[in-house]
Design a protein around this motif. Sequence first.
Motif: not given
Length: 475
Positions: A198, A406, A409-410, A413, A434, A437, A441
């Motif tokens: 990240t 997940v 969210a990926r 982002a 982000r 995400q 995670e």
Amino acid sequence: MKNRRHSLRPLGLALSLLLGGCMVGPDYHRPAVTTRPRYHEMAGWQPAAPAAGAPKGAWWKAFNDPLLDRLEPMVATANQTVAQSYANYRAALAEVRIARSALFPTIGIDSSGTRARTTSATYSARHGINNSGTLEGELSWSPDFWGKTRRSIEQNKATAEADKATLANTLLTEQVALATAVIDLRINDADIALLQQTVAAYRNYLAVIADQDQAGTIAPSDLITARTQLESAQASLIQLGMARAQYSHAIAVLVGRNPGDIDIPPLAALPQLPRIPVGVPSALLQRRPDIAVAERDMAAANEAIGIAIAAYYPTISLSAVDGFSQSPLAGLLKLANHVWSAGAQVSETLLDGGERSGSVAAAKASYDASVAAYRGTVLGAFQDVEDDLSNLRILEQQLQAQEAVVNDARRGAEIAFNEYQAGTVDYTTVATARTTQLVAEQNRLSVIQNRLLDTVNLIGDLGGDWSESSLESSR
């Protein structure tokens, strides 16, 4: 006279054996407990991965973690809590030997010598010194007519077996604690790796935004937001280092080392999630060492009732002395100086103001309490397993849902950053996507952690590789 004494010995031995067969007080029988034919949570519950059979021996190997494989055997030999429990067990075994010694006669030897000067005027100075001496063997014995001593032996044996089961429970508890600490460390390392990724992504974002800021194509607030986001992730990454050190210190102490003595390099792979065959609830009564502790405590409390009841019966003691006595000392061991004596003593309490009846009542109440404690331990064990099974069932469903979160969210982002570069959204949208995400995670890691921990707890709640047959060597 000698032949007569020899002829009476077999009769006396037979009499003592006959009378020794009487034991007052109730004989122990394990109380029945109600068990279900299967666990409620087993209906429709599917373990996560296949396995050949129930955990045996080194149960931690099912997690396929090299750190667990290396450190778990050290718990049995170096963990100080286990060492303390083992010392308690050895002390309990010694108490059994002490109690058993009361079944046998006590034999001793007593010798004395005296040198004295007489004051009689009839003796000259040369003959005024008198030497005398004795050499005697002593025997004393309290036959166990009413079984009090044998009840004491059984009580101490049950206590020793409880301590043996406590040792097994302590070992299992410390092994589970080590597995828990290793899993926490592995998840922490995975979280560190996630935050490192990240931080790297935020640096790339910041580089792109810095170029756009120099070109004057974005609002100045976008640069501040991107920098703040990067700094926040870096601070969180540093904080995880503190948690990692604490997990490492805990692992060192669990294997009997000083904190910091064990170097644990990061490992990218997480422990595998094994399948744990559960069996039927009734098997738990033989597999849980803490249940065995409660059952043996109950047996010891039962023997205490017999010990209290035996106080109503008379105490009989036998004694004998055989040896030589002579004054003057010369010729002490001659047959003419042979002396012996034999005797018996019987004592019985006629009035004690209710002391004995109170002792019996207290012993019975203590036994009832131990029965309740045993049944409560059994119910608690069933609850532990049901909790573990329900947790694993629900966590499996949660992980499936979290995997979808997940993935979305990926993708969100990625789309947000592309739209930002296209100029259709501001950087706040990118920062929010982000962050979403990262949280998704981390939540996924948390669910994986809980599944691993509940699997370890299930192994512990099923008794690991222990079984009640381990106590048979003590009986």
